[in-house]
Scaffold this active site. Structure first.
Site, PDB file in Angstrom:
ATOM      1  N   ASP A 141      31.119  89.605  -5.377  1.00 18.28           N
ATOM      2  CA  ASP A 141      30.869  88.611  -6.379  1.00 18.28           C
ATOM      3  C   ASP A 141      31.903  87.643  -7.189  1.00 18.28           C
ATOM      4  O   ASP A 141      33.360  88.166  -6.973  1.00 18.28           O
ATOM      5  CB  ASP A 141      30.372  89.511  -7.602  1.00 18.28           C
ATOM      6  CG  ASP A 141      29.713  88.968  -8.579  1.00 18.28           C
ATOM      7  OD1 ASP A 141      29.227  88.009  -8.431  1.00 18.28           O
ATOM      8  OD2 ASP A 141      29.321  89.576  -9.838  1.00 18.28           O
ATOM      9  N   GLY A 142      31.539  86.733  -7.822  1.00 15.39           N
ATOM     10  CA  GLY A 142      32.553  85.785  -8.186  1.00 15.39           C
ATOM     11  C   GLY A 142      32.844  84.454  -7.607  1.00 15.39           C
ATOM     12  O   GLY A 142      33.755  83.819  -7.952  1.00 15.39           O
ATOM     13  N   GLY A 185      31.266  81.744  -7.892  1.00 11.05           N
ATOM     14  CA  GLY A 185      30.756  80.637  -8.683  1.00 11.05           C
ATOM     15  C   GLY A 185      31.969  80.636  -9.728  1.00 11.05           C
ATOM     16  O   GLY A 185      32.271  79.462  -9.911  1.00 11.05           O
ATOM     17  N   ASN A 219      18.514  87.151  -5.609  1.00  6.34           N
ATOM     18  CA  ASN A 219      19.386  85.681  -5.586  1.00  6.34           C
ATOM     19  C   ASN A 219      18.178  84.612  -5.495  1.00  6.34           C
ATOM     20  O   ASN A 219      18.581  83.460  -5.556  1.00  6.34           O
ATOM     21  CB  ASN A 219      20.279  86.072  -4.491  1.00  6.34           C
ATOM     22  CG  ASN A 219      21.400  86.631  -4.890  1.00  6.34           C
ATOM     23  OD1 ASN A 219      22.073  87.366  -4.309  1.00  6.34           O
ATOM     24  ND2 ASN A 219      21.806  86.674  -6.462  1.00  6.34           N
ATOM     25  N   TRP A 220      16.984  84.817  -5.081  1.00  2.00           N
ATOM     26  CA  TRP A 220      16.073  83.717  -4.775  1.00  2.00           C
ATOM     27  C   TRP A 220      15.919  83.155  -6.232  1.00  2.00           C
ATOM     28  O   TRP A 220      15.223  81.886  -6.269  1.00  2.00           O
ATOM     29  CB  TRP A 220      14.605  84.263  -4.227  1.00  2.00           C
ATOM     30  CG  TRP A 220      14.742  84.937  -2.956  1.00  2.00           C
ATOM     31  CD1 TRP A 220      14.530  86.207  -2.675  1.00  2.00           C
ATOM     32  CD2 TRP A 220      14.783  84.160  -1.658  1.00  2.00           C
ATOM     33  NE1 TRP A 220      14.755  86.358  -1.370  1.00  2.00           N
ATOM     34  CE2 TRP A 220      14.758  85.073  -0.591  1.00  2.00           C
ATOM     35  CE3 TRP A 220      15.059  82.751  -1.334  1.00  2.00           C
ATOM     36  CZ2 TRP A 220      14.977  84.778   0.582  1.00  2.00           C
ATOM     37  CZ3 TRP A 220      15.305  82.660  -0.208  1.00  2.00           C
ATOM     38  CH2 TRP A 220      15.424  83.419   0.992  1.00  2.00           C
ATOM     39  N   ARG A 241      33.103  96.664  -6.278  1.00  4.56           N
ATOM     40  CA  ARG A 241      32.606  95.219  -6.881  1.00  4.56           C
ATOM     41  C   ARG A 241      33.649  94.603  -7.287  1.00  4.56           C
ATOM     42  O   ARG A 241      34.494  94.866  -8.094  1.00  4.56           O
ATOM     43  CB  ARG A 241      31.624  95.567  -7.953  1.00  4.56           C
ATOM     44  CG  ARG A 241      31.058  94.301  -8.288  1.00  4.56           C
ATOM     45  CD  ARG A 241      29.697  94.343  -9.124  1.00  4.56           C
ATOM     46  NE  ARG A 241      29.302  93.002  -9.316  1.00  4.56           N
ATOM     47  CZ  ARG A 241      27.930  92.961  -9.499  1.00  4.56           C
ATOM     48  NH1 ARG A 241      27.056  93.884  -9.612  1.00  4.56           N
ATOM     49  NH2 ARG A 241      27.359  91.509  -9.730  1.00  4.56           N
ATOM     50  N   ARG A 251      28.406  96.684 -12.436  1.00  6.03           N
ATOM     51  CA  ARG A 251      27.145  97.210 -12.462  1.00  6.03           C
ATOM     52  C   ARG A 251      26.728  97.264 -11.240  1.00  6.03           C
ATOM     53  O   ARG A 251      27.277  96.421 -10.158  1.00  6.03           O
ATOM     54  CB  ARG A 251      26.026  96.017 -13.321  1.00  6.03           C
ATOM     55  CG  ARG A 251      26.374  94.751 -13.000  1.00  6.03           C
ATOM     56  CD  ARG A 251      25.310  93.752 -13.578  1.00  6.03           C
ATOM     57  NE  ARG A 251      25.355  92.523 -13.447  1.00  6.03           N
ATOM     58  CZ  ARG A 251      26.218  91.664 -14.283  1.00  6.03           C
ATOM     59  NH1 ARG A 251      26.644  92.246 -15.398  1.00  6.03           N
ATOM     60  NH2 ARG A 251      26.508  90.457 -14.146  1.00  6.03           N
ATOM     61  N   LEU A 252      25.494  97.713 -10.614  1.00  5.77           N
ATOM     62  CA  LEU A 252      25.101  97.692  -9.459  1.00  5.77           C
ATOM     63  C   LEU A 252      24.205  96.516  -8.622  1.00  5.77           C
ATOM     64  O   LEU A 252      24.401  96.540  -7.500  1.00  5.77           O
ATOM     65  CB  LEU A 252      24.515  99.070  -8.913  1.00  5.77           C
ATOM     66  CG  LEU A 252      25.457 100.160  -9.198  1.00  5.77           C
ATOM     67  CD1 LEU A 252      24.790 101.853  -8.825  1.00  5.77           C
ATOM     68  CD2 LEU A 252      26.822 100.202  -8.014  1.00  5.77           C
TER      69      LEU A 252
END
Ligand code: IPE
Ligand code: IPE
Ligand code: MG
Length: 225
Positions: free
Chosen positions: A14-15, A17, A62-63, A173, A179-180
């Site tokens: 994640d990250g 963006g 993610n859609w 993460r 969070r999961l």
């Protein structure tokens, strides 16, 4: 008490963006750098003693992102498979895809099928979660277990995407979110968790080495004492 080495690590990458935003770049640049981080990590499996690395690449949620961003991610996926498949084969990496990947674009499904076939004898597993959601995975596994007889913890687990993988030891993460996000909910029951502020494009094999080192020093109790 040292618990020994991890066999299976999963990462919520994640990250991307935020990495791009910090540099006033378009989001897609963050995703591109993210792919480079993936490549470096997969290469490092040559020197890191790990049986399975599972990467969360695209969630079933993610859609909901703007179509342009989804298109960029799919295009990056195509390019990544094309460019890196020869290396997977050469380095004995077995590709595995978890999630509802068969409903992705037909050309991607075809590329993935080819990649799965050509890497099936690999000795180390790179599992990529594509169009993955853990709740849907559990529901489907429960249905399949029920169709086959009794639903037990064991029978259900045998119908999860991860049935042939070692138990999940460590879940990482990046980007500071704790969070999961619907990832490996069943499998994480007794996994150790590590949340790092590092944004995914900045994540390096040394971070993974550190995480493994950290894992080896944690005491896992599994409810005992
Ligand atoms: C992770 O980075 C990549 C995917 C979810 C595909 P993000 O795109 O979620 O980056 P942030 O969370 O907005 O920084
Ligand atoms: C989780 O990241 C999914 C992947 C890394 C592929 P998200 O950025 O989509 O998660 P949320 O929306 O912040 O929970
Ligand atoms: Mg995110």
């Amino acid at each position: 008490m040292a618990e020994g080495r991890a066999r299976h690590v999963a990462i919520i990458m994640d990250g991307n963006g935020r990495w791009a935003k910090k540099r006033h770049l378009p989001r897609v640049m963050g995703h591109r750098k993210g792919v480079e981080a993936v490549r470096a990590l997969v290469r490092s499996l040559q020197s890191i003693d790990l049986e399975c690395l599972t990467l969360y690449a695209f969630s079933s949620e993610n859609w909901k992102r703007p179509e342009d961003e989804v298109d960029d991610l799919m295009e990056l996926m195509r390019r990544f498979i094309k460019s890196d498949l020869p290396e997977f084969i050469e380095h004995n990496v077995r590709l595995k895809i978890i999630g509802d990947w068969q409903s992705l674009a037909p050309d991607i499904v075809e590329m993935l099928e080819d990649a799965l076939r050509r890497t099936e004898n690999g000795t180390r597993t790179l599992a990529v979660a594509l169009n993955y959601g853990a709740q849907a995975e559990i529901v489907a596994a429960a249905r399949a277990a029920a169709a086959g007889g009794e639903i037990t913890e064991r029978s259900l687990a045998q119908h999860l995407y991860t049935a042939d993988l070692p138990p999940l030891d460590l879940l990482v993460r990046t980007s500071g979110e704790v969070r999961l996000s619907n990832f490996l909910l069943w499998q994480a029951a007794y996994a150790e968790m590590l949340f790092t502020e590092v944004l995914w494009p900045d994540y390096t094999p040394d971070h993974l080495r550190e995480a493994l080192d950290h894992f080896s020093r944690r005491e896992r109790r599994f409810g005992g004492r």
